[in-house]
Design an enzyme around this catalytic site. Structure first.
Site, PDB file in Angstrom:
ATOM      1  CG  HIS A  56      -2.032   0.954   1.186  1.00 26.37           C
ATOM      2  ND1 HIS A  56      -3.229   0.756   1.850  1.00 26.37           N
ATOM      3  CD2 HIS A  56      -2.174   2.144   0.555  1.00 26.37           C
ATOM      4  CE1 HIS A  56      -4.038   1.779   1.638  1.00 26.37           C
ATOM      5  NE2 HIS A  56      -3.406   2.641   0.853  1.00 26.37           N
ATOM      6  CG  PHE A  59       6.039   5.146  -4.784  1.00 21.86           C
ATOM      7  CD1 PHE A  59       5.966   5.471  -3.438  1.00 21.86           C
ATOM      8  CD2 PHE A  59       6.764   4.018  -5.147  1.00 21.86           C
ATOM      9  CE1 PHE A  59       6.595   4.692  -2.473  1.00 21.86           C
ATOM     10  CE2 PHE A  59       7.405   3.237  -4.194  1.00 21.86           C
ATOM     11  CZ  PHE A  59       7.321   3.570  -2.858  1.00 21.86           C
ATOM     12  NE  ARG A  60       0.848  11.357  -3.456  1.00 24.06           N
ATOM     13  CZ  ARG A  60      -0.300  11.066  -2.871  1.00 24.06           C
ATOM     14  NH1 ARG A  60      -1.238  10.424  -3.558  1.00 24.06           N
ATOM     15  NH2 ARG A  60      -0.538  11.409  -1.619  1.00 24.06           N
ATOM     16  CG  ASN A  90      -5.184   7.232  -4.781  1.00 23.21           C
ATOM     17  OD1 ASN A  90      -4.219   6.481  -4.835  1.00 23.21           O
ATOM     18  ND2 ASN A  90      -5.408   8.045  -3.765  1.00 23.21           N
ATOM     19  CE  LYS A 138      -7.656   1.481  -1.396  1.00 30.25           C
ATOM     20  NZ  LYS A 138      -6.537   2.438  -1.345  1.00 30.25           N
ATOM     21  CG  HIS A 171     -10.460   4.412   1.527  1.00 29.73           C
ATOM     22  ND1 HIS A 171      -9.295   5.114   1.735  1.00 29.73           N
ATOM     23  CD2 HIS A 171     -11.413   5.033   2.273  1.00 29.73           C
ATOM     24  CE1 HIS A 171      -9.531   6.115   2.571  1.00 29.73           C
ATOM     25  NE2 HIS A 171     -10.814   6.081   2.907  1.00 29.73           N
ATOM     26  CG  HIS A 219      -6.300   2.702   5.362  1.00 23.39           C
ATOM     27  ND1 HIS A 219      -7.668   2.619   5.318  1.00 23.39           N
ATOM     28  CD2 HIS A 219      -5.926   3.263   4.178  1.00 23.39           C
ATOM     29  CE1 HIS A 219      -8.105   3.115   4.178  1.00 23.39           C
ATOM     30  NE2 HIS A 219      -7.072   3.513   3.464  1.00 23.39           N
ATOM     31  CG  ASP A 280      -2.302   4.885   3.287  1.00 25.37           C
ATOM     32  OD1 ASP A 280      -2.149   5.096   2.062  1.00 25.37           O
ATOM     33  OD2 ASP A 280      -3.261   5.340   3.934  1.00 25.37           O
ATOM     34  CG  HIS A 284      -0.163  15.280   0.323  1.00 27.00           C
ATOM     35  ND1 HIS A 284      -0.804  15.265  -0.902  1.00 27.00           N
ATOM     36  CD2 HIS A 284      -0.804  14.361   1.098  1.00 27.00           C
ATOM     37  CE1 HIS A 284      -1.791  14.386  -0.861  1.00 27.00           C
ATOM     38  NE2 HIS A 284      -1.813  13.823   0.331  1.00 27.00           N
TER      39      HIS A 284
END
Length: 414
Positions: A56, A59-60, A90, A138, A171, A219, A280, A284
């Site tokens: 989970h 890494f954007r 996501n 997911k 989620h 989570h 997770d 940011h």
């Protein structure tokens, strides 16, 4: 073909440490012996465990690489003893079909220091469009970063999910419940109240009733979230709470809970009641975190996940076998990947640990693009050496290799 060689030392094998000489051939374990005979040998001091898997991470790449990219995220992973990661879908443009999946895989190219797999996002009605190489799916039952809530999965999609044998990670916050609790948020306690445990419990009831072979509730933040599914837990929900002065750098979804709930959750983890320990990891920028009410949810954690719990194991707070099972053995096994065990045919991924070398986590020494960790100052034991598919990638606490991570697709049914 690579010449056989042996890695020698005190391996965690069969629930205890024992001197072994593990023969490695073509990146895989080819033999497990007390004496490997006449092959080149490398001896390591300290304790040797299989390297960890994190199912989970965020890494954007692509779309938000100002926050993190696969290079910086995967480098953080190997420094923390994790040689295999599974990246969530996501992204800024979510991975909801095979074209988006292919674009994401192409954008990662040869930048990963760790082996990796990719998820696709199940929206409730798009299973026919998803890439078969997806390690799993997911489902965001409640809205979170770059995703809106999926309240119902259509029956046709459930049939396709089972036909393809996809593990599904949820989620677990009910969107309906979240909408009824919306409020202005000024601090961590407000965030807890705006996304209460009841929303997780409601989602858990829905997931329990789904006829899907492999279900994972991501989570979990309260011991009261139980049901007919595997349970994942994170270090931040186990070790942090909404009474700590973390500000927006402790803002996550689901939220940090009160100290009593957090301690009960940790007790359940220590007792072996969880299946998976994941980070997770969700970085940011500082601007994203500047003002609490509008701050984005997510913290970094892939580099500190295993070291935090190695320190807790050394302090006799968490049994080492619980950490081994939840961070090393179970995660790849659930997805059918041959990592996380000292067994012939498995990848030769190891971490070498000096249990006497305990350090405090220091943001300035972490490798994420924005290394502001809520665990700053906590005790941790980082691996001195990390080996991935027989290659040394961390040597004496420093990375020594170029990116050599490979993409691992979902195993196909024979």
């Amino acid at each position: 073909m690579c010449m056989d060689r042996a890695i020698c030392g005190n391996f965690y094998y069969g629930g205890k440490f024992d001197y072994l000489e593990v023969i490695v051939s073509d990146g895989k374990i080819a033999g497990i012996k007390k004496d490997a005979g006449n092959v080149p040998k490398t001896n390591y001091d300290g304790a040797i465990l299989p390297a960890a898997t994190d199912i989970h991470v965020h890494f954007r790449t692509p779309g938000e690489t100002e926050k993190e990219d696969f290079g910086s995220g995967s480098l953080s992973a190997i420094y923390g003893g994790t040689t295999y990661v599974m990246d969530m879908p996501n992204n800024r443009f979510p991975i909801t079909d095979y074209n988006a999946f292919g674009d994401k895989l192409g954008s990662i190219d040869s930048t990963s220091f760790a082996d990796f797999s990719l998820y696709s996002m199940e929206t409730g009605k798009n299973a026919m469009l998803l890439d078969r190489r997806s390690i799993g799916l997911k489902v965001y039952l409640g809205g979170s970063t770059n995703s809106t809530g999926t309240e119902v999965i259509e029956e046709g999609d459930i049939r396709k999910i089972n036909e393809m044998n996809y593990p599904v990670v949820f989620h677990g916050e009910s969107e309906r419940c979240l909408k009824t609790h919306q409020m202005e948020e000024k601090n961590l306690r407000d965030h807890n109240l705006a996304r209460p445990i009841d929303c997780e419990i409601e989602a858990a009831k829905y997931v329990s009733g789904l006829d899907i072979k492999t279900k994972i509730m991501a989570h979990v933040s309260s011991p009261d979230v139980t049901g007919n599914f595997l349970r994942e837990v994170t270090p931040h929900h186990l070790l942090l709470n909404d009474e700590m002065p973390l500000g927006s750098f402790g803002k996550v979804n689901p939220p940090l809970r009160d100290s009593r709930t957090q301690k009960r959750l940790l007790d359940d983890y220590i007792s072996g009641k969880f299946d998976i320990l994941s980070s997770d990891h969700a970085p940011h920028t500082e601007d994203d975190k500047r003002e609490f009410e509008f701050a984005k949810s997510g913290i970094i954690g892939v580099e500190t996940r295993v070291p935090l719990f190695l320190a807790l194991a050394q302090k006799k707070i968490v049994p080492l076998d619980v950490l081994y099972r939840t961070a090393i053995e179970n995660p790849p096994s659930i997805f059918g990947i041959k990592k996380g065990k000292i067994e012939i045919g498995y990848d030769a991924d190891f971490m070498v640990i000096d249990f006497t070398s305990m350090k405090r986590i220091n943001d300035n020494r972490l490798h994420s693009k924005f290394p502001v960790s809520p665990f700053n100052g906590m005790d941790a034991i980082f691996p001195s050496h990390v080996i991935m598919r027989g290659n040394v990638v961390i040597d004496r606490y420093e990375d020594i290799s170029d990116p050599m991570g490979v993409f691992i697709p979902k195993p196909q049914k024979e």
